[in-house]
Each structure stands twice: as C-alpha cells, then as structure tokens.
Design a protein around this motif. Structure first.
Motif, PDB file in Angstrom:
ATOM      1  N   PRO A   1      -7.280  -4.747   5.620  1.00 36.43           N
ATOM      2  CA  PRO A   1      -6.253  -4.629   6.656  1.00 36.43           C
ATOM      3  C   PRO A   1      -6.766  -4.090   7.986  1.00 36.43           C
ATOM      4  CG  PRO A   1      -5.456  -3.741   4.584  1.00 36.43           C
ATOM      5  CD  PRO A   1      -6.903  -4.057   4.385  1.00 36.43           C
ATOM      6  N   GLN A   2      -7.674  -3.118   7.920  1.00 39.09           N
ATOM      7  CA  GLN A   2      -8.126  -2.518   9.178  1.00 39.09           C
ATOM      8  C   GLN A   2      -8.948  -3.507  10.001  1.00 39.09           C
ATOM      9  OE1 GLN A   2     -10.394   1.165   8.798  1.00 39.09           O
ATOM     10  NE2 GLN A   2     -11.451   0.522  10.622  1.00 39.09           N
TER      11      GLN A   2
ATOM     12  N   VAL B   1      -6.609  -6.087  11.478  1.00 41.37           N
ATOM     13  CA  VAL B   1      -5.839  -5.655  12.648  1.00 41.37           C
ATOM     14  C   VAL B   1      -6.681  -5.815  13.908  1.00 41.37           C
ATOM     15  CG1 VAL B   1      -4.990  -3.574  13.802  1.00 41.37           C
ATOM     16  CG2 VAL B   1      -4.203  -4.131  11.520  1.00 41.37           C
ATOM     17  N   LEU B   2      -7.945  -5.397  13.836  1.00 43.83           N
ATOM     18  CA  LEU B   2      -8.799  -5.520  15.025  1.00 43.83           C
ATOM     19  C   LEU B   2      -9.059  -6.989  15.356  1.00 43.83           C
ATOM     20  CD1 LEU B   2     -11.190  -2.539  14.437  1.00 43.83           C
ATOM     21  CD2 LEU B   2      -9.590  -2.810  16.315  1.00 43.83           C
ATOM     22  N   ALA B   3      -9.266  -7.808  14.308  1.00 43.13           N
ATOM     23  CA  ALA B   3      -9.492  -9.229  14.545  1.00 43.13           C
ATOM     24  C   ALA B   3      -8.264  -9.859  15.185  1.00 43.13           C
ATOM     25  CB  ALA B   3      -9.827  -9.930  13.226  1.00 43.13           C
TER      26      ALA B   3
ATOM     27  N   LYS C   1      -5.974  -8.340  16.966  1.00 43.23           N
ATOM     28  CA  LYS C   1      -5.876  -7.848  18.356  1.00 43.23           C
ATOM     29  C   LYS C   1      -6.773  -8.665  19.256  1.00 43.23           C
ATOM     30  CE  LYS C   1      -3.661  -3.678  18.451  1.00 43.23           C
ATOM     31  NZ  LYS C   1      -2.480  -3.436  19.242  1.00 43.23           N
ATOM     32  N   LYS C   2      -7.986  -8.924  18.770  1.00 45.82           N
ATOM     33  CA  LYS C   2      -8.930  -9.690  19.584  1.00 45.82           C
ATOM     34  C   LYS C   2      -8.380 -11.084  19.836  1.00 45.82           C
ATOM     35  CE  LYS C   2     -13.048 -12.258  19.723  1.00 45.82           C
ATOM     36  NZ  LYS C   2     -13.268 -13.482  18.973  1.00 45.82           N
TER      37      LYS C   2
ATOM     38  N   ASP D   1      -5.300 -10.696  22.312  1.00 42.84           N
ATOM     39  CA  ASP D   1      -5.521 -10.158  23.655  1.00 42.84           C
ATOM     40  C   ASP D   1      -6.679 -10.807  24.391  1.00 42.84           C
ATOM     41  OD1 ASP D   1      -3.455  -8.363  23.458  1.00 42.84           O
ATOM     42  OD2 ASP D   1      -4.692  -6.947  22.364  1.00 42.84           O
ATOM     43  N   VAL D   2      -7.740 -11.145  23.671  1.00 43.74           N
ATOM     44  CA  VAL D   2      -8.915 -11.697  24.342  1.00 43.74           C
ATOM     45  C   VAL D   2      -8.846 -13.219  24.373  1.00 43.74           C
ATOM     46  CG1 VAL D   2     -11.427 -11.815  24.350  1.00 43.74           C
ATOM     47  CG2 VAL D   2     -10.275  -9.731  23.595  1.00 43.74           C
TER      48      VAL D   2
ATOM     49  N   LEU E   1       0.828  -7.801   5.923  1.00 45.79           N
ATOM     50  CA  LEU E   1       1.737  -6.715   6.287  1.00 45.79           C
ATOM     51  C   LEU E   1       1.185  -5.867   7.423  1.00 45.79           C
ATOM     52  CD1 LEU E   1       3.011  -5.694   2.772  1.00 45.79           C
ATOM     53  CD2 LEU E   1       4.454  -6.348   4.680  1.00 45.79           C
TER      54      LEU E   1
ATOM     55  N   PRO F   1       3.128  -6.535  12.379  1.00 52.79           N
ATOM     56  CA  PRO F   1       3.656  -5.781  13.527  1.00 52.79           C
ATOM     57  C   PRO F   1       3.039  -6.241  14.857  1.00 52.79           C
ATOM     58  CG  PRO F   1       3.045  -4.283  11.760  1.00 52.79           C
ATOM     59  CD  PRO F   1       2.536  -5.635  11.377  1.00 52.79           C
TER      60      PRO F   1
ATOM     61  N   ASP G   1       5.059  -7.852  18.007  1.00 51.16           N
ATOM     62  CA  ASP G   1       4.935  -7.253  19.340  1.00 51.16           C
ATOM     63  C   ASP G   1       4.618  -8.294  20.387  1.00 51.16           C
ATOM     64  OD1 ASP G   1       5.504  -4.719  18.861  1.00 51.16           O
ATOM     65  OD2 ASP G   1       3.488  -3.909  19.164  1.00 51.16           O
TER      66      ASP G   1
ATOM     67  N   PRO H   1      11.441  -4.305   7.902  1.00 49.77           N
ATOM     68  CA  PRO H   1      10.922  -4.372   9.265  1.00 49.77           C
ATOM     69  C   PRO H   1       9.864  -5.456   9.475  1.00 49.77           C
ATOM     70  CG  PRO H   1       9.895  -2.567   8.089  1.00 49.77           C
ATOM     71  CD  PRO H   1      10.946  -3.118   7.172  1.00 49.77           C
TER      72      PRO H   1
END
Lengths: 294, 406
Positions: B85-86, B89-91, B93-94, B97-98, B114, B118, B122, B140
């Motif tokens: 999961p961690q 999440v970074l992948a 985000k990349k 955003d990138v 899961l 989020p 967003d 949620p």
C-alpha cells in the motif's frame, strides 16, 4: 509535481522520525533494535482507532506516543540482561508478536481486513492545502524531535548512554546502572516511532497488518547506516537518500526507454538494491560519517 | 573508497537533477487521454501483474487503431504497486500529479485499492480495480461513486459456495480459511449465505500462513465430522493440507476457490489426492467474441492462454469500458465519463463485444458491452456479478460440470 514531491517529503519525514528513534537507541546507546516496526504499528493503530471513535487528533497523537513508549518498557525489563545479538532477537520477536496480535484481535483492529477511512489531518482543507499543512506539521514535529535528540546527545545523560555503547563494563565499574538508562532510551525511541506511526496512519488513511512487516524496520536501518551511525544528521540525511533511491528510480523510465514496461518494475527494484550496495561499499561509514568509530 | 564527501554530494545533486528533469518535459498534450496503469508487477501479485499491465497496453492499442475514443488517443503510463500500500500510494501520487493521468486502473490487492482510493477521490478521477474486499463498495471508500470493481467480491464467492452446497446436497459443511482478507472473506461470505438458507456451519478454522504443517487445524475440522470442507485458501497451503488430509483417510468432499484448486495443485499432490475436489472460479465470458479477442492478445503478449490470468481479462475490459464511455459521452471529462459507464456496460442496448463495434453502434443508439472477464453489468456500488464455473477434478483434469449464477 508539487503534490507528488509533498507526498515524498511526508513519507521521507516519517522515515526520518523512525530513524531518529533508532539513532538514539542504536547509534547513541548501542541497542540493536530489530523490532522498530512494532512501535510504529502500535502508534499507527492507537491513533487510528481512537480517531475513528471520535477522539480529536490533537489527543490521539500523544496517545500514540505514550502507548508506544509504554510498550517498550516491559521489553526493556525482560531484556535487560541480554546484550547485543540476544536483544536483537527479542525485539524482532516483539515486532512479530505485535503484528500477530493485531491480526488476531479482530474486535479491536478488524484483523486482516484492516482499518479503512482513517480521518486525515486537516480534513477541512481541500487538495493541496491539506497536504501542505500536513507537511508543515510533520516538519515541525521532526524539527522538535531532532532538537530533542541533539539535546539528549549533548547532555550528561547523552554522554552516559554513549559510554554504555562503548564499554558497558566500564560504566558499571563507575557505579552507574546501565539498565535504567537503557530502558529510558528504549521508551523515548519507541515513543518517537509511535508518533511516526500516527502520521503514517492519518496520511495513508488505511492500515492493515501487512504494512507492518520487518522490512520497514530494515528500511530504517538502511537509512541509519547510509546516513552515518551515531549521527543525528545521519538519520535525516539517510532517510532522504533512501527516498531518493526508492522514488527517483521511478523516473528511470525516462532515461532508459528501451526497456519494456513490464521489465521496468523489476529493473527498478534491482537498481535500488544495486545503489544501496554500491553506497555502503564506497561509503561504509555513511554519508555523515560514523561517529561511533572515531 | 577515495570518494570525497564533496564529490559524493555532487553526484547526488546530479542524480537529483536527472530525476527532476523529465517532470518538466511532460506537458499536457491536446488530443490525448492518459491512463495510469497501476498493477502489482512485483510482490505477491506478480504472477498476475505483468499480464494485467500488458493487456491494458494491448487494449489501448486496439482503441487507438480504431481511431481513438472521443477523438482522443489513449496513452498509458505504467507504475508498479509492489503489492504494497505505501509504495502504491506514492506511485499513484506520481501518476496523478506528475504524469497527469485522467484515470487509474489495475489495482489488484484490496489493501492497495483501499489505500489508493482516497487519492483518486481527491483528484476526482475514476479507479478501476480487481480487489475483493467489501469495504470498497461503500463510503468512505466509494463516497464519490468513482470506483469500479471488475472482480467478484469475496462475499459473492461465498454465496456461490453456498449454492453449490445446496445443489450437491451437503448438510454439514465446515470451513478452513487462510488468515487474510480474501481467505476469511470467502468463508465468512459462505457462512452468511449458508445460514441465511437455514444451514449451520459445523466448524470453522482460521490458520496462519507459512506453516510447514496444518495437521492440528485439520484434526479440529475433521473432528466435527463434516461432509464437506469449504476453504478460502491459496495454492501453497492447500498443497500441504490436502496431502495431510489424504493420509488421514477420512472421507470428506472439498470446495475450493479456483486459485487454490488449480492444475498446479493436481501436479503438486497427484490426481489421486484431489479426485472429486470441487473448484470454483468466476468464469471469464468464454464464449463471447470479446474473450476470443482477449485470448489472442494475451497469447501474443505472453505466450500463455488467456485462461491463465483472469485479472488480465479484467484489465482488458477496463480499457474497453473506459473508451466506450468516453465515446458515448464524447468527452474526456471524468464526470461525463462516469455518468456513461453503466449506460454502455449494462443492458438495455445492443450487445457489442469490441470497441470498434461499440463505436459504430453508439451512433445508432444504446449499447451493452459484454466483456471478456464477465458480462460486466455494474450495480449501484460499481460491483459486477460474474457467473461462477463449478469444476470437478476427475482423473487429474478440471472438468466444468455447470455454472452457478447468483
């Protein structure tokens, strides 16, 4: 790009907090703690579960620190008589016990299904503002933690724990009891890891026992070793290097376009491993130098 | 060993520069729709991840060859979740955003989905996943209704198991589950469905992974004298306990998910041990032309038959559903696409099996895309209900006797 960099920074700072705890325990005191992830997990679950019960986050973070710190106390008592390698085994066992308890106590932790929907810091803010605010808070906490550990290192207490690291027998001969100092160090380091866990839970918003495996402990060890053992600046720099390796390797794609997309994932992890190996080969004392060997 | 600190810091700076540069080079281009493919290429999902990723690319090529969707070419950007999961999440985000992707697809394990959802909520983009956890259906996690699940929930697997028990006339079922979300999801889903039918589960055992032996767990289950044991297990553990059960000589039937009772299991323990075991899996939509197209593409990309990877069929369908919804909405806007997904995938409408066919049919009226992984009708939660194939292991072969609809 901003939000991505902010995300990296937040995760990196969580690792900085973890590394700071380990620097205090291993770098300064010489306690080989292979169970750091256990305290991290306790902090994460404490804060997450309290927050889901409606407790405001301003209280759940201290609770995470306190509970993680307290959980270190019995280990300290049990393993007082153990030195080095034996202590390492006990702590490794402890972190696995924590993970198995979390997995089994379904009434509390929802077991293997994990805890979803953990409230974030700054729920009110939208998008990037929330992330920037989170980053600011964790940065502030990290700075306080760095300052605290620097103070500890320079105090008489700090000299004493370094003496324990260098020669425990000599400390005993001088009439000091290393045991109580070791316990204090363990508790402080664990409390910092607990805070890191709370940040992690409220940032990722979903926690499950699979996330708290020994690999996390060894990431922290890598950060500490690459930064320079026994150096507070080393904990910070080491965590940063680790993140640059892990995340920077995602952009390999742009440098070596001839590798197929599927192979790239494995190549990337291979490259991270290679970088880590090369780093410790050519800089075994860590980037900031190994203070213990002077 | 003579690198000075200054040299090293310089090197680090250069590395950081390299890392930062490509991000600047990427600007939004007109006429392109970016897909973020977030598959488990390494970690425990690795047997499936690379095939899933390849099928996203292959399907995007097909859409582009047919002139693109809503006038746009699909472009795929790939990242690996590491089944963690961690890292995921970074992948994610990349990618968001990138790379500025406009949709994420291909997350496999429930933990990863899961953790990623989020972020997609967003960013107001769609997440298409192949995870089983029930929590993904409702707020949620799915607060914005932007999540689509192409795999049957663990609950639905449990319901299928219960249907089979009724059909086969079993009276005293027991369960054995691997201690993770998927394993327990299967057996708990079964228990709920079975008890709703007025039955009783005589014993349930949850076991820890990676044990060298499962004798004590087996003894506990067998002591309750069940006539059938329903498992939520994986291949490695099933291999061990099936061998140990065979040695006990106690007669009992087994119902297992397809990923455990696979041809590999027969190979590992021998056909005698697994004779009569009932293997249940969501069936790909095997007779549909869409499956044929997928099967060909999968063979071409990996050299294996399409059956080897049900999840790859799902990612293949993800791209098709997306492209058809874009075409129907004639827009690349997430809300517009989201509003059309059920319209093009669910009945009523003309049945279509490929993107080109659907694109043409959309000019005339409503369509109902039938995928390679299932007929793909999304309910209000964005979940699908595939049919389940019931396979009996006979003489070392998995023979499909019938299909269960729930």
């Amino acid at each position: 790009m901003d939000a991505y960099l902010a995300a990296i920074a937040i995760i990196a700072l969580i690792y900085v907090l973890l590394s700071l705890g380990l620097t205090l325990q291993y770098g300064l005191t010489g306690l080989i703690n292979f169970g750091h992830v256990g305290f991290f997990a306790i902090g994460a679950y404490t804060s997450a579960l309290l927050a889901l019960k409606g407790v405001p986050l301003i209280l759940t973070f201290p609770a995470a620190a306190v509970l993680a710190g307290l959980s270190a106390w019995p280990i300290g008592l049990v393993s007082l008589r153990l030195r080095d390698d034996y202590f390492a085994i006990v702590t490794l066992g402890f972190s696995e016990v924590v993970r198995i308890v979390i997995t089994s106590e379904k009434w509390l932790t929802n077991g293997v299904q994990g805890v979803p929907g953990i409230p974030r810091l700054f729920e009110g803010l939208q998008g990037f503002a929330a992330q920037a605010a989170t980053l600011a808070v964790i940065l502030a906490v990290t700075i306080v933690a760095v300052w605290m550990i620097l103070r500890i290192a320079k105090s008489p207490f700090g000299r004493l724990i370094e003496a324990i690291r260098d020669n425990e027998e000599a400390v005993k001969a001088l009439g000091k009891d290393p045991a109580s100092f070791k316990i204090q160090v363990l508790i402080v380091g664990a409390a910092i890891a607990g805070v890191a866990g709370a940040f992690y839970a409220h940032y990722i918003t979903y926690i499950v026992p699979d996330q708290f495996i020994p690999l996390v402990t060894f990431y922290v060890w890598m950060a500490v070793i690459m930064g320079g053992v026994g150096r507070v600046s080393g904990a910070v720099v080491g965590a940063a290097i680790l993140m640059v390796f892990l995340e920077g390797s995602r952009f390999l794609r742009d440098i070596v376009p001839w590798i197929s997309e599927v192979d790239m994932a494995s190549v990337r992890i291979g490259v991270v491993g290679l970088l880590l190996i090369l780093f410790v080969m050519f800089r075994p004392q860590g980037l900031m130098g190994d203070y213990t060997k002077r | 060993m003579t690198t000075t600190r200054r040299q090293f810091v310089g090197g680090l700076g250069a590395a950081a520069g390299l890392v930062a540069a490509p991000g600047i080079l990427r600007a939004q281009t007109q006429g392109v729709y970016r897909i973020g493919a977030l598959c488990p290429v390494t970690g425990s999902g690795s047997p499936f991840g690379s095939g899933m990723q390849k099928m996203i690319g292959a399907a995007a090529d097909i859409v582009n060859a047919a002139g693109g969707a809503a006038g746009r070419k699909l472009e795929v950007v790939y990242e690996d979740t590491q089944t963690n999961p961690q890292a995921a999440v970074l992948a994610a985000k990349k990618l968001i955003d990138v790379n500025k992707v406009q949709i994420l697809m291909g997350t496999w394990s429930s933990g990863v989905s899961l953790a990623v959802i989020p972020l997609t909520n967003d960013a107001n983009i769609i997440l298409m996943n192949t995870s089983g956890a029930p929590a993904l259906s409702t707020p949620p996690a799915n607060a914005k209704g932007l999540s689509y699940r192409y795999q049957a929930t663990n609950d639905r697997f449990g319901r299928a198991f219960a249907e089979i028990c009724v059909k086969e006339g079993f009276k005293r079922p027991a369960t054995m589950a691997f201690n993770n979300a998927s394993g327990i999801g299967n057996t708990e889903g079964f228990r709920k469905a079975w008890e709703a039918k007025g039955g009783k589960v005589v014993e349930s055992v949850v076991y820890e992974p990676n044990q060298p032996t499962y004798r004590s767990e087996l003894q506990k289950v067998l002591a309750a004298n069940p006539d059938v044991i329903v498992t939520g297990s994986y291949l490695a553990d099933t291999t061990i306990f099936m061998r140990e059960w065979y040695q006990t000589g106690q007669a009992v039937k087994w119902i297992m998910p397809g990923w455990a009772a696979s041809p590999d299991l027969v190979k590992a323990v021998g056909p005698d041990v697994v004779e009569g075991v009932i293997s249940v899996d969501s069936v790909s939509n095997e007779n549909a032309p869409s499956y044929k197209a997928y099967d060909e593409a999968y063979k071409k990309a990996t050299g294996q038959p399409g059956q080897a990877n049900v999840y790859a069929a799902m990612t293949w369908d993800m791209v098709h559903v997306l492209a058809l919804a874009m075409e129907a909405a004639n827009s690349a806007d997430t809300q517009a696409i989201n509003a059309k997904i059920r319209e093009i995938a669910n009945p009523p409408g003309q049945q279509v099996f490929s993107f080109a066919e659907g694109k043409d049919a959309l000019k005339k009226g409503k369509i109902n895309f039938e995928g390679a992984s299932s007929v793909l009708d999304f309910d209000q939660y964005g979940d699908v209900t595939p049919d389940f194939g019931v396979f009996f292991i006979e003489g070392g072969k998995l023979n499909r006797r019938y299909v269960v609809k729930i």
